[in-house]
Design an enzyme around this catalytic site. Structure first.
Site, mmCIF file in Angstrom:
data_model
loop_
_atom_site.group_PDB
_atom_site.id
_atom_site.type_symbol
_atom_site.label_atom_id
_atom_site.label_comp_id
_atom_site.label_asym_id
_atom_site.label_seq_id
_atom_site.Cartn_x
_atom_site.Cartn_y
_atom_site.Cartn_z
ATOM 1 N N LEU A 1 0.510 -0.775 0.061
ATOM 2 C CA LEU A 1 0.050 -0.392 -0.215
ATOM 3 C C LEU A 1 1.087 1.278 -0.255
ATOM 4 O O LEU A 1 2.133 1.716 0.647
ATOM 5 C CB LEU A 1 -1.288 0.028 1.451
ATOM 6 N N ASP A 2 0.881 2.209 -0.733
ATOM 7 C CA ASP A 2 1.532 3.421 -0.656
ATOM 8 C C ASP A 2 1.352 3.850 0.690
ATOM 9 O O ASP A 2 0.564 3.921 1.682
ATOM 10 C CB ASP A 2 0.969 4.561 -1.809
ATOM 11 N N PRO A 3 2.617 4.631 1.253
ATOM 12 C CA PRO A 3 2.514 5.683 2.062
ATOM 13 C C PRO A 3 0.647 6.085 2.662
ATOM 14 O O PRO A 3 0.968 6.354 3.432
ATOM 15 C CB PRO A 3 3.845 6.406 2.401
ATOM 16 N N PHE A 4 0.928 7.079 1.445
ATOM 17 C CA PHE A 4 -0.687 7.958 1.342
ATOM 18 C C PHE A 4 -1.975 7.055 2.045
ATOM 19 O O PHE A 4 -2.754 7.160 2.467
ATOM 20 C CB PHE A 4 -0.638 8.490 0.802
ATOM 21 N N ALA A 5 -1.964 5.769 1.605
ATOM 22 C CA ALA A 5 -3.190 4.535 1.389
ATOM 23 C C ALA A 5 -2.844 4.057 3.354
ATOM 24 O O ALA A 5 -2.457 4.495 3.632
ATOM 25 C CB ALA A 5 -3.186 3.531 0.056
#
Length: 244
Positions: free
Chosen positions: A45-49
């Site tokens: 998962l991307d950091p912002f997710a």
């Protein structure tokens, strides 16, 4: 010879990844909290997710391949009126709707969403971990190099509008492996003629595992016995672990 750190734990931790952490950072924090010797996760998962990150300990790492190939479900927030180079809120704006953009009409949005249900083609984003000549695409993107990427066919099993304000929409998406929700957001914006990017993303399901049973890092670290949060191997769905 250095002593191996951690205990030989076996099991799956359903972790609710917080915003701001990379998947590996979240995994390492969980691994330290559990004092596990071996751990891996089953899909970045991307950091912002935020949302469901499967952290597999010990022999449970054998399900990693199956979970990487599993269908996923996401709750995504789309921001209309701007497109970014990364497809999400962390990127640089590369296209904008006119200043007098009034927002999207709900009927138009519902009609466009219906076009994206079923088998669709996506061009993978440059800001991705896909490799070309042994180098991730995001490294080329950071150097200002855009490469041609062949489209890939993915399956959108369900795409449902949950909430809508005209300039933002929240959607629920059930999809096959390899689906880029950032690309989906961008393509929806282009189909609407107003541009869009992914403003927020929360993963709610991976294969048979749901966010409903997940634990946050803070809750895990506050537990008297964090190991109690692990799903034991005999609790995993039948057939998930390869025969030994």
């Amino acid at each position: 010879m250095a002593k191996r750190r951690g205990q030989p734990l076996d099991g799956v931790l359903l972790l609710d990844k917080p915003v701001g952490l990379s998947s590996n950072h979240a995994l390492q924090r969980a691994k330290r909290t559990l004092d596990a010797a071996k751990a891996g996760h089953t899909g970045t998962l991307d950091p912002f997710a935020t949302g469901l990150l499967l952290c597999c300990m010990g022999r449970a790492t054998k399900i990693s391949g199956a979970m990487l190939n599993a269908d996923k479900t996401y709750r995504a927030t789309l921001q209309f009126g701007e497109e970014t180079d990364s497809g999400d809120l962390t990127g640089n704006i590369v296209a904008r709707a006119p200043e007098d953009f009034p927002g999207v009409e709900e009927a138009n949005l519902r009609e466009v969403l219906s076009r994206f249900q079923g088998s669709i083609e996506q061009i993978p984003p440059m800001y991705s971990a896909l490799k070309r000549d042994g180098k991730p695409l995001y490294e080329y993107a950071r150097a200002g190099i855009e490469l041609e990427r062949p489209p890939r066919r993915v399956m959108i099993y369900r795409i449902e509008l949950l909430s809508f304000t005209g300039h933002q929409a929240e959607i629920d998406v059930a999809c096959s492996k390899g689906t880029y929700i950032r690309t989906l957001a961008q393509d929806i914006g282009r189909a609407l003629g107003c541009y869009a990017h992914l403003f927020a993303l929360r993963r709610t399901q991976v294969g048979p595992f749901s966010l409903d049973r997940a634990v946050t890092l803070d809750a895990l670290q506050a537990m008297t016995d964090p190991k109690a949060a692990l799903l034991a191997l005999n609790e995993l769905p039948a057939g998930l672990l390869p025969a030994t």
